[in-house]
Design a protein around this motif. Sequence first.
Motif, short mmCIF file in Angstrom:
data_model
loop_
_atom_site.label_atom_id
_atom_site.label_comp_id
_atom_site.label_asym_id
_atom_site.label_seq_id
_atom_site.Cartn_x
_atom_site.Cartn_y
_atom_site.Cartn_z
N LYS A 74 -34.77 -39.05 -15.80
CA LYS A 74 -35.58 -39.56 -16.91
C LYS A 74 -34.79 -40.61 -17.68
CE LYS A 74 -38.05 -35.28 -17.24
NZ LYS A 74 -39.08 -34.60 -17.91
N LEU A 75 -33.52 -40.34 -17.92
CA LEU A 75 -32.66 -41.28 -18.63
C LEU A 75 -32.58 -42.61 -17.88
CD1 LEU A 75 -30.48 -42.04 -20.76
CD2 LEU A 75 -28.82 -40.94 -19.26
N LEU A 76 -32.38 -42.56 -16.58
CA LEU A 76 -32.30 -43.78 -15.78
C LEU A 76 -33.59 -44.59 -15.85
CD1 LEU A 76 -30.47 -42.41 -12.60
CD2 LEU A 76 -29.46 -43.58 -14.57
N MET A 81 -36.71 -49.22 -18.03
CA MET A 81 -37.91 -49.71 -18.69
C MET A 81 -37.61 -50.44 -20.01
SD MET A 81 -40.91 -48.97 -17.22
CE MET A 81 -42.06 -48.85 -18.56
N GLY A 82 -36.37 -50.34 -20.48
CA GLY A 82 -36.04 -50.93 -21.78
C GLY A 82 -36.53 -50.07 -22.92
N LEU A 83 -36.58 -48.76 -22.69
CA LEU A 83 -37.06 -47.82 -23.70
C LEU A 83 -35.98 -46.83 -24.12
CD1 LEU A 83 -40.56 -47.11 -22.11
CD2 LEU A 83 -40.06 -48.58 -24.06
N TRP A 84 -34.72 -47.20 -23.91
CA TRP A 84 -33.61 -46.30 -24.26
C TRP A 84 -32.81 -46.93 -25.39
CZ3 TRP A 84 -33.23 -41.44 -23.49
CH2 TRP A 84 -32.04 -40.78 -23.77
N TYR A 85 -32.60 -46.18 -26.49
CA TYR A 85 -31.93 -46.71 -27.68
C TYR A 85 -30.75 -45.85 -28.13
CZ TYR A 85 -35.99 -49.75 -28.15
OH TYR A 85 -36.95 -50.69 -27.94
N THR A 86 -30.37 -44.87 -27.35
CA THR A 86 -29.28 -43.97 -27.73
C THR A 86 -27.97 -44.45 -27.12
OG1 THR A 86 -30.85 -42.14 -27.78
CG2 THR A 86 -28.51 -41.58 -27.73
N GLU A 115 -31.54 -52.53 -30.53
CA GLU A 115 -32.10 -53.15 -29.34
C GLU A 115 -32.05 -52.15 -28.18
OE1 GLU A 115 -33.45 -56.24 -29.21
OE2 GLU A 115 -33.08 -56.36 -31.37
N PRO A 116 -32.98 -52.25 -27.25
CA PRO A 116 -32.95 -51.32 -26.11
C PRO A 116 -31.69 -51.51 -25.27
CG PRO A 116 -34.61 -53.01 -25.76
CD PRO A 116 -34.09 -53.20 -27.15
N LEU A 117 -31.18 -50.43 -24.77
CA LEU A 117 -29.99 -50.44 -23.90
C LEU A 117 -30.49 -50.43 -22.46
CD1 LEU A 117 -27.98 -47.84 -25.97
CD2 LEU A 117 -27.76 -50.33 -26.03
N ILE A 118 -30.63 -51.59 -21.88
CA ILE A 118 -31.27 -51.76 -20.58
C ILE A 118 -30.22 -51.78 -19.47
CG2 ILE A 118 -32.70 -53.28 -19.17
CD1 ILE A 118 -33.81 -54.40 -21.83
N SER A 119 -30.49 -51.05 -18.41
CA SER A 119 -29.69 -51.15 -17.20
C SER A 119 -30.59 -50.88 -16.00
CB SER A 119 -28.49 -50.19 -17.23
OG SER A 119 -28.91 -48.89 -17.43
#
Length: 126
Positions: A74-76, A81-86, A115-119
Amino acid sequence: MVLSMTSHQQALAALLDEHSSLTGLRVKTLPGIEFPGGYHYHRKKEIDFMRDIATGKHIPYLLHMSWTTNKSNKLLFFQQMGLWYTNEACESGGAVNLAKESTGTSLQQKCCSAEPLISCHYRDKP
């Protein structure tokens, strides 16, 4: 029932439908366009819809990453998706340790990114 439908959520929806029919219970479900889930994310037919979410063309109220194997996956997917901010320091219980430190910086400032944390992790996902 879960095995035959391959999803506990579909089984629950079927039970709610049956129960409401038998008892007159009024049930409403949330619209998938505003409350999409892993079902939408993992279906090839929904790739354009999920791409719209990833690019900000569509902003749902909530994205529940159901139909996903485990928390790590889920985290990946959320990162992709550019929906992670933690911030990474606050994942896996790290926030508890940071909260104990009295540096004058709030836990929100330490853990939350503006900002989103994208990978990128997957070629076939938005």
